[in-house]
Design an enzyme around this catalytic site. Structure first.
Site, PDB file in Angstrom:
ATOM      1  N   ASP A 143       0.827  -1.204   0.000  1.00 15.56           N
ATOM      2  CA  ASP A 143       0.000   0.000   0.000  1.00 15.56           C
ATOM      3  C   ASP A 143       0.864   1.258   0.000  1.00 15.56           C
ATOM      4  O   ASP A 143       1.963   1.259   0.562  1.00 15.56           O
ATOM      5  CB  ASP A 143      -0.908  -0.016   1.235  1.00 15.56           C
ATOM      6  CG  ASP A 143      -2.050   0.977   1.132  1.00 15.56           C
ATOM      7  OD1 ASP A 143      -2.390   1.393   0.002  1.00 15.56           O
ATOM      8  OD2 ASP A 143      -2.606   1.339   2.182  1.00 15.56           O
ATOM      9  N   TRP A 170       2.685   8.002  -2.500  1.00 11.44           N
ATOM     10  CA  TRP A 170       4.111   8.223  -2.780  1.00 11.44           C
ATOM     11  C   TRP A 170       4.275   9.096  -4.018  1.00 11.44           C
ATOM     12  O   TRP A 170       5.074  10.035  -4.033  1.00 11.44           O
ATOM     13  CB  TRP A 170       4.783   6.869  -2.973  1.00 11.44           C
ATOM     14  CG  TRP A 170       6.269   6.896  -3.182  1.00 11.44           C
ATOM     15  CD1 TRP A 170       7.239   6.876  -2.225  1.00 11.44           C
ATOM     16  CD2 TRP A 170       6.955   6.929  -4.453  1.00 11.44           C
ATOM     17  NE1 TRP A 170       8.488   6.889  -2.811  1.00 11.44           N
ATOM     18  CE2 TRP A 170       8.339   6.927  -4.175  1.00 11.44           C
ATOM     19  CE3 TRP A 170       6.523   6.961  -5.771  1.00 11.44           C
ATOM     20  CZ2 TRP A 170       9.298   6.952  -5.178  1.00 11.44           C
ATOM     21  CZ3 TRP A 170       7.482   6.989  -6.779  1.00 11.44           C
ATOM     22  CH2 TRP A 170       8.844   6.981  -6.474  1.00 11.44           C
ATOM     23  N   SER A 203      -7.988  -5.350   4.704  1.00 10.40           N
ATOM     24  CA  SER A 203      -8.527  -5.106   3.366  1.00 10.40           C
ATOM     25  C   SER A 203      -8.893  -6.374   2.599  1.00 10.40           C
ATOM     26  O   SER A 203      -8.569  -6.516   1.423  1.00 10.40           O
ATOM     27  CB  SER A 203      -7.548  -4.259   2.540  1.00 10.40           C
ATOM     28  OG  SER A 203      -7.450  -2.969   3.095  1.00 10.40           O
ATOM     29  N   ASN A 219       1.422   3.357  -2.949  1.00 10.30           N
ATOM     30  CA  ASN A 219       1.993   3.782  -4.230  1.00 10.30           C
ATOM     31  C   ASN A 219       1.455   5.140  -4.672  1.00 10.30           C
ATOM     32  O   ASN A 219       2.205   6.012  -5.119  1.00 10.30           O
ATOM     33  CB  ASN A 219       1.692   2.749  -5.319  1.00 10.30           C
ATOM     34  CG  ASN A 219       2.424   1.442  -5.112  1.00 10.30           C
ATOM     35  OD1 ASN A 219       3.459   1.396  -4.472  1.00 10.30           O
ATOM     36  ND2 ASN A 219       1.867   0.378  -5.662  1.00 10.30           N
ATOM     37  N   GLY A 220       0.125   5.295  -4.584  1.00  9.17           N
ATOM     38  CA  GLY A 220      -0.495   6.544  -5.031  1.00  9.17           C
ATOM     39  C   GLY A 220      -0.043   7.732  -4.216  1.00  9.17           C
ATOM     40  O   GLY A 220       0.287   8.794  -4.773  1.00  9.17           O
ATOM     41  N   ASN A 238     -10.651  -2.837  -6.159  1.00 10.92           N
ATOM     42  CA  ASN A 238      -9.891  -1.830  -6.908  1.00 10.92           C
ATOM     43  C   ASN A 238     -10.527  -1.438  -8.237  1.00 10.92           C
ATOM     44  O   ASN A 238     -10.137  -0.437  -8.845  1.00 10.92           O
ATOM     45  CB  ASN A 238      -8.452  -2.304  -7.151  1.00 10.92           C
ATOM     46  CG  ASN A 238      -7.588  -2.264  -5.910  1.00 10.92           C
ATOM     47  OD1 ASN A 238      -6.595  -2.988  -5.811  1.00 10.92           O
ATOM     48  ND2 ASN A 238      -7.954  -1.441  -4.931  1.00 10.92           N
TER      49      ASN A 238
END
Length: 241
Positions: free
Chosen positions: A19, A24, A195, A21-22, A67
């Site tokens: 978790d 970052w 999750s 990535n976005g 997702n």
């Protein structure tokens, strides 16, 4: 019931919720897909670190059943990234003796991606090093529902008696039926939830929630968490004598 033990040898199977990535990418003023590409590169370092710490199985959460709710642009970009990753990494994974498996419902995935997944599984089928399992279009509840349907079909066909169904039966119908349950589950990015990941399999897993965003998660930090696991006492519902 298993006796209390101290797993001094460390975990055999580590599962990772990758978790952050976005966030970052956003913190760097870049689009979210930039972070997903950076995260994909991080996978190689973690897989390469596994033998040093005695980890035989590593399972990564690449794309969940939830997702699909993301923007069409991000979903399409992720599917393209998966195809590129498999194409680019297939030869190296084979040479490094990594056996690759995919779990999740493939029905919703495009045919080209499914073909690449099938080919990589076949290409690495005789590898005996690290076992890398990639969860794509995977959800724990969805997996249990699909497993239950298959089990119900076998009962209806007379292959299995209802009275013979127990907690040892369902795992044989799960996507992970050839894998040991995870000993340690790691989630990056500071979120403290599971999750919908490996719900059945992680009943007795240890959890580590770390603040590091996935693209910054190094082999050294992975090793620290794996080593710390070896100092935990595992009682499986019992008490210390």
């Amino acid at each position: 019931m298993p006796k209390p033990i101290r797993d001094s040898a460390g975990p055999r199977h580590v599962a990772i919720i990758m978790d952050g990535n976005g966030r970052w990418a956003t913190s760097r003023g870049r689009p979210r897909l930039f972070g997903h590409h950076a995260g994909a590169k991080r996978v190689r370092e973690i897989v390469e670190a596994c033998p040093e710490f005695g980890v035989k199985y590593v399972t990564i959460f690449a794309f969940s059943t939830e997702n699909w709710r993301r923007t069409q642009v991000e979903v399409a970009g992720l599917m393209s990234l998966f195809r590129r990753y498999i194409t680019k990494e297939a030869k190296a994974l084979r040479e490094e003796d990594v056996r690759v498996r995919f779990i999740g419902d493939r029905v919703k995935l495009d045919d080209k991606l499914v073909t690449l997944m099938d080919e990589l599984e076949l290409m690495t089928a005789d590898c005996t090093g690290v076992n890398l399992t990639i969860a794509i279009n995977y959800g724990g509840r969805d997996e249990v529902a699909r497993a239950t349907r298959r089990l119900a079909h076998d009962v209806a066909a007379g292959k299995l008696r209802p009275e013979d169904v127990g907690e040892e039966t369902l795992p044989k119908y799960l996507d992970t039926y050839v894998l040991p349950d995870p000993d340690l589950v790691i989630r990056t990015s500071g979120e403290a939830r599971i999750s919908n990941f490996l719900l059945w399999q992680s009943a007795y897993a240890e959890y580590e929630f770390v603040d590091t965003l996935w693209p910054d998660f190094t082999g050294a930090e992975f090793g620290r968490l794996v080593t710390a696991y070896g100092r935990r006492e595992r009682r499986y519902g019992g008490v210390k004598a």
